[in-house]
Design an enzyme around this catalytic site. Sequence first.
Site, mmCIF file in Angstrom:
data_model
loop_
_atom_site.group_PDB
_atom_site.id
_atom_site.type_symbol
_atom_site.label_atom_id
_atom_site.label_comp_id
_atom_site.label_asym_id
_atom_site.label_seq_id
_atom_site.Cartn_x
_atom_site.Cartn_y
_atom_site.Cartn_z
ATOM 1 N N SER A 175 0.803 -1.231 0.000
ATOM 2 C CA SER A 175 0.000 0.000 0.000
ATOM 3 C C SER A 175 0.837 1.283 0.000
ATOM 4 C CB SER A 175 -0.978 -0.010 1.179
ATOM 5 O OG SER A 175 -1.906 -1.051 0.986
ATOM 6 N N THR B 243 -6.864 -3.070 7.346
ATOM 7 C CA THR B 243 -6.806 -4.438 6.838
ATOM 8 C C THR B 243 -6.814 -5.435 7.998
ATOM 9 O OG1 THR B 243 -5.695 -5.896 5.248
ATOM 10 C CG2 THR B 243 -4.254 -4.511 6.603
ATOM 11 N N LYS C 38 -10.610 -5.014 10.286
ATOM 12 C CA LYS C 38 -11.718 -4.517 9.458
ATOM 13 C C LYS C 38 -13.060 -4.511 10.205
ATOM 14 C CE LYS C 38 -9.989 -5.387 4.841
ATOM 15 N NZ LYS C 38 -10.244 -5.933 3.522
ATOM 16 N N ASP D 160 -13.657 -2.241 -0.933
ATOM 17 C CA ASP D 160 -13.305 -3.567 -1.469
ATOM 18 C C ASP D 160 -14.336 -4.041 -2.494
ATOM 19 O OD1 ASP D 160 -10.905 -4.078 -0.150
ATOM 20 O OD2 ASP D 160 -11.895 -4.933 1.608
ATOM 21 N N GLY E 132 -15.324 -19.785 -0.466
ATOM 22 C CA GLY E 132 -14.928 -19.170 0.804
ATOM 23 C C GLY E 132 -16.021 -18.261 1.329
ATOM 24 N N GLY F 119 -15.207 -15.920 4.177
ATOM 25 C CA GLY F 119 -14.534 -15.077 5.176
ATOM 26 C C GLY F 119 -14.736 -13.601 4.895
HETATM 27 P P1 NAP Z 1 -10.401 -14.835 5.718
HETATM 28 O O1 NAP Z 1 -11.313 -13.813 6.309
HETATM 29 O O2 NAP Z 1 -9.504 -15.614 6.602
HETATM 30 O O3 NAP Z 1 -11.339 -15.843 4.889
HETATM 31 C C1 NAP Z 1 -10.811 -16.949 4.202
HETATM 32 C C2 NAP Z 1 -11.930 -17.941 3.852
HETATM 33 O O4 NAP Z 1 -11.317 -19.052 3.206
HETATM 34 C C3 NAP Z 1 -12.701 -18.498 5.050
HETATM 35 O O5 NAP Z 1 -14.024 -18.764 4.675
HETATM 36 C C4 NAP Z 1 -11.933 -19.787 5.325
HETATM 37 O O6 NAP Z 1 -12.693 -20.775 5.988
HETATM 38 C C5 NAP Z 1 -11.661 -20.246 3.909
HETATM 39 N N1 NAP Z 1 -10.576 -21.214 3.894
HETATM 40 C C6 NAP Z 1 -9.346 -21.086 4.431
HETATM 41 N N2 NAP Z 1 -8.625 -22.205 4.208
HETATM 42 C C7 NAP Z 1 -9.446 -23.065 3.544
HETATM 43 C C8 NAP Z 1 -9.303 -24.392 3.051
HETATM 44 N N3 NAP Z 1 -8.165 -25.067 3.223
HETATM 45 N N4 NAP Z 1 -10.364 -24.965 2.434
HETATM 46 C C9 NAP Z 1 -11.515 -24.311 2.283
HETATM 47 N N5 NAP Z 1 -11.715 -23.044 2.720
HETATM 48 C C10 NAP Z 1 -10.694 -22.439 3.347
HETATM 49 O O7 NAP Z 1 -9.447 -14.166 4.623
HETATM 50 P P2 NAP Z 1 -9.783 -12.955 3.625
HETATM 51 O O8 NAP Z 1 -9.483 -11.673 4.261
HETATM 52 O O9 NAP Z 1 -11.140 -13.175 3.066
HETATM 53 O O10 NAP Z 1 -8.652 -13.162 2.501
HETATM 54 C C11 NAP Z 1 -8.663 -14.296 1.661
HETATM 55 C C12 NAP Z 1 -7.683 -14.134 0.501
HETATM 56 O O11 NAP Z 1 -8.095 -13.047 -0.321
HETATM 57 C C13 NAP Z 1 -6.261 -13.821 0.934
HETATM 58 O O12 NAP Z 1 -5.386 -14.529 0.086
HETATM 59 C C14 NAP Z 1 -6.119 -12.332 0.687
HETATM 60 O O13 NAP Z 1 -4.777 -11.940 0.371
HETATM 61 C C15 NAP Z 1 -7.007 -12.159 -0.543
HETATM 62 N N6 NAP Z 1 -7.545 -10.787 -0.648
HETATM 63 C C16 NAP Z 1 -7.243 -10.067 -1.762
HETATM 64 C C17 NAP Z 1 -7.740 -8.796 -1.898
HETATM 65 C C18 NAP Z 1 -7.424 -8.009 -3.139
HETATM 66 O O14 NAP Z 1 -7.542 -6.762 -3.105
HETATM 67 N N7 NAP Z 1 -7.045 -8.643 -4.218
HETATM 68 C C19 NAP Z 1 -8.549 -8.236 -0.897
HETATM 69 C C20 NAP Z 1 -8.846 -9.002 0.234
HETATM 70 C C21 NAP Z 1 -8.329 -10.292 0.347
HETATM 71 P P3 NAP Z 1 -12.506 -21.015 7.581
HETATM 72 O O15 NAP Z 1 -13.227 -19.903 8.249
HETATM 73 O O16 NAP Z 1 -13.114 -22.357 7.763
HETATM 74 O O17 NAP Z 1 -11.017 -20.994 7.857
#
Ligand code: NAP
Length: 285
Positions: free
Chosen positions: A18, A66, A70, A106, A134, A136
């Site tokens: 960032s 972040t 959040k 976002d 997912g 999350g």
């Molecule tokens: P998060 O809140 O931790 O959510 C992740 C989700 O994935 C949860 O539902 C989690 O389930 C699930 N998950 C994790 N491991 C898994 C597995 N082995 N099998 C099935 N489901 C699984 O994370 P987040 O903030 O949403 O971020 C997720 C990804 O998006 C990261 O890689 C982040 O860098 C990326 N991202 C990118 C941007 C962008 O601007 N491009 C923005 C935000 C995020 P559980 O709750 O069961 O663990």
Amino acid sequence: MPIFHLGLIGYPLEHSLSPKIHTTALSACGLKGDYSLFSIHPDDKQGLKDLLTRVRSGDITGLNVTIPHKQNVIPFVDDLTPTAKSIGALNTIYFRHNKLIGDNTDAAGFLADLKKFLTTETRRHGDAHVLVLGAGGSARAVVYALFNDGWNVKIAARKIEQAQQLAASIASDQLPITKIENLQSQVSNLHLIVNTTPLGMSPNVNQSPLPENLSLPRHVSIYDLIYNPRETKLVRDARSLGLNATTGLGMLIEQAALSFEIWTGHRPSREVMRASVEQSPVSNH
Ligand code: NAP
């Protein structure tokens, strides 16, 4: 000329892209300012409060937020925009009309990049079907964006309850939900799959959220939110099948640009912002 003091709250923040993205935007718009990293431990509520006091006083113009703050930070702002309220999380803070406001860029950032990515062929489908992998934090913004853009959204998660809560809070009628383990019967009518799980993110670059033997429809597009690495296994596998696929650097740039516009009133060039980080090897935010 005003000086824009901007920054990011999160934990940990060592590899954040960032500062580079936003300082590039400042100079591209001919503005003076800086972008600082505020690493605040998840338990440090006083640290969060103190930082927000600096936004109220004008010492800081605006903040990005972040992981893991959040949602933590919501009780410390005066108002949420309707978007942030619906998503249940914020990523942008600013002070306006004597109020500390929490916003979320976002969802709009994802949608703006998705629209650039999708071929007109995909956009032409009146009845477009998308599967979100997912449930999350980022899935909340993605599902909100897709649902409000008129897509038929289905969520695949390993915790069905978490997906149900997400669906109920964003769409008044429940969205269909499926176990992420049982995908084959769910993919045949899809136009788009969006990965919001961290599967495939560095250093676990050989993982994919989709099973090896899954047979995908010929015209499905794949959007992976992960941007480190720049090409994930999911995207590589999809491209090798001739499918349209991308990782999430464009979303990262768009959400940053939209926050920047809120704080400064200037529209930075996405191309210049993107070029500043295109080659950066490691990042998490
Ligand atoms: P998060 O809140 O931790 O959510 C992740 C989700 O994935 C949860 O539902 C989690 O389930 C699930 N998950 C994790 N491991 C898994 C597995 N082995 N099998 C099935 N489901 C699984 O994370 P987040 O903030 O949403 O971020 C997720 C990804 O998006 C990261 O890689 C982040 O860098 C990326 N991202 C990118 C941007 C962008 O601007 N491009 C923005 C935000 C995020 P559980 O709750 O069961 O663990």
